[in-house]
Design a protein around this motif. Structure first.
Motif, PDB file in Angstrom:
ATOM      1  N   THR A 153       0.852  -1.190   0.000  1.00 42.67           N
ATOM      2  CA  THR A 153       0.000   0.000   0.000  1.00 42.67           C
ATOM      3  C   THR A 153       0.882   1.232   0.000  1.00 42.67           C
ATOM      4  N   VAL A 168      -9.269   1.851   2.341  1.00 48.57           N
ATOM      5  CA  VAL A 168     -10.614   1.551   1.842  1.00 48.57           C
ATOM      6  C   VAL A 168     -10.976   2.496   0.707  1.00 48.57           C
ATOM      7  N   LYS A 169     -11.921   2.047  -0.094  1.00 49.05           N
ATOM      8  CA  LYS A 169     -12.489   2.864  -1.159  1.00 49.05           C
ATOM      9  C   LYS A 169     -14.011   2.829  -1.013  1.00 49.05           C
ATOM     10  N   GLY A 170     -14.702   3.493  -1.926  1.00 50.83           N
ATOM     11  CA  GLY A 170     -16.165   3.466  -1.913  1.00 50.83           C
ATOM     12  C   GLY A 170     -16.745   4.309  -0.802  1.00 50.83           C
ATOM     13  N   TRP A 171     -17.924   3.865  -0.296  1.00 52.69           N
ATOM     14  CA  TRP A 171     -18.621   4.695   0.680  1.00 52.69           C
ATOM     15  C   TRP A 171     -17.872   4.846   2.004  1.00 52.69           C
ATOM     16  N   GLN A 191      -8.238   6.634   4.293  1.00 55.63           N
ATOM     17  CA  GLN A 191      -8.208   6.876   2.842  1.00 55.63           C
ATOM     18  C   GLN A 191      -7.207   5.981   2.119  1.00 55.63           C
ATOM     19  N   ASN A 192      -6.289   5.362   2.861  1.00 58.60           N
ATOM     20  CA  ASN A 192      -5.296   4.486   2.244  1.00 58.60           C
ATOM     21  C   ASN A 192      -5.684   3.008   2.251  1.00 58.60           C
ATOM     22  N   LYS A 208      -1.297   7.621  -0.215  1.00 61.04           N
ATOM     23  CA  LYS A 208      -1.574   8.772  -1.078  1.00 61.04           C
ATOM     24  C   LYS A 208      -0.856  10.002  -0.538  1.00 61.04           C
ATOM     25  N   LYS A 227     -14.155  11.086   4.575  1.00 60.93           N
ATOM     26  CA  LYS A 227     -13.952  12.461   4.120  1.00 60.93           C
ATOM     27  C   LYS A 227     -15.000  13.414   4.694  1.00 60.93           C
ATOM     28  N   ARG A 287      -7.211  10.913   6.756  1.00 57.46           N
ATOM     29  CA  ARG A 287      -6.397  11.059   5.548  1.00 57.46           C
ATOM     30  C   ARG A 287      -5.181  10.149   5.566  1.00 57.46           C
ATOM     31  N   SER A 346     -14.722   5.345   2.346  1.00 59.98           N
ATOM     32  CA  SER A 346     -13.809   6.446   2.069  1.00 59.98           C
ATOM     33  C   SER A 346     -14.554   7.777   2.052  1.00 59.98           C
TER      34      SER A 346
END
Length: 302
Positions: free
Chosen positions: A54, A153-156, A150-151, A57, A162, A146, A158
């Motif tokens: 991983t 998981v993705k989708g809802w 955010q590093n 970002k 935010k 952040r 994430s």
């Protein structure tokens, strides 16, 4: 220590030998979180390709570009609002008087207070401690989001991560003239953050130490903010936030002085707690350690 090799036109790197890595990990000269050792040892011993790791970002700085992060932008927005609220409280109150009056009524109802005598709270010296505590905690959760959520998981999940800072900012503005409700931004955002951690720990990508650690982290976060809410409720319900002559006071102090002492004591206790857990939850070393454990669990399942 590192050797490079070409891969699809790019350079990737590995440690030359796992024994060298182990020697480095055990060195007293290397500042590394203890959680990192297990994760990095597994990754080096198994020659895990860098493509499988991983890559963060970003690891947020205190002064990141606000336009590059929704959460950080709203933290700055909250700071701007609070600064104007401190400098010109009557202007802010007049602009949102119907809303602030309604919230004040709700706060009295929720805490069973005897009156709505909150005129003192317009003064900067009374509002300042709560403002500082709210900013510290909302920005803290924003940075953890952040750096970690955010590093991994993705989708809802994430998207929800935010939204933590905007939600905290929203409730911080609502409570700007109601001392009984000042912890609501912290409690609501902290509870949502804890629930989110518990949920993502149950995902398939999490395994072993990472699953157990993040799961416990989530439950502990929720327990912390519930405790904060309980003590805040006790303070509010005792009448110690009222300047009425018949209100309870601290020993040998006038009502206004008692209120001021309680407000600063509440805020300083929360700021101390924030500083107490910061080294173990919100530094680059910790973020790196948590991501290395996440990679170990995701790749190895343990």
């Amino acid at each position: 220590m590192l050797e490079g090799e070409p891969d699809d036109g790019r350079e990737v790197y590995r440690l030359k030998h796992e024994k060298l890595a182990d020697r480095i990990l055990k060195s007293d000269k290397l500042k590394m979180n203890s959680k990192s050792v297990d994760g990095i040892r597994f990754l080096t011993e198994n020659r895990i390709h860098s493509e499988r790791l991983t890559v963060p970002k970003s690891f947020p700085h205190s002064m990141d570009n606000p336009l590059g992060s929704v959460g950080y932008f709203f933290v700055l927005l909250f700071i701007a609002f609070g600064t104007v609220r401190l400098a010109s409280p009557e202007l802010i109150y007049d602009l949102g008087k119907p809303l602030f009056s309604y919230i004040d009524t709700v706060s009295v109802y929720l805490t069973f207070a005897k009156d709505m005598n909150h005129d003192y709270y317009h003064q900067p010296i009374y509002y300042a401690p709560h403002f500082i505590a709210d900013v510290a905690w909302v920005s803290y959760i924003d940075r953890v989001n952040r750096a970690y959520i955010q590093n991994v998981v993705k989708g809802w999940p994430s998207i929800l991560g935010k939204m933590l800072a905007p939600i905290g900012t929203f409730f911080g503005v609502l409570a700007a003239f109601s001392p009984e409700l000042f912890v609501f931004p912290i409690v609501i955002v902290g509870f949502m953050f804890g629930l989110l951690l518990v949920f993502i720990s149950l995902r398939r990508e999490f395994g072993g130490q990472a699953k157990a650690a993040v799961h416990l982290w989530g439950w502990r976060s929720m327990a912390n903010v519930i405790t904060v809410l309980f003590f805040s409720y006790v303070v509010s319900s005792t009448g110690l936030l009222s300047v009425d002559e018949n209100a309870p006071t601290l020993l040998y102090l006038q009502p206004a002085t008692s209120v001021l002492s309680v407000l600063w004591a509440e805020a300083l206790a929360l700021i101390w707690f924030w500083g107490h857990i910061y080294p173990e939850q919100n530094t680059r070393n910790v973020w790196s350690a948590e991501l290395s454990l996440y990679d170990k669990g995701r790749i190895n399942g343990s």
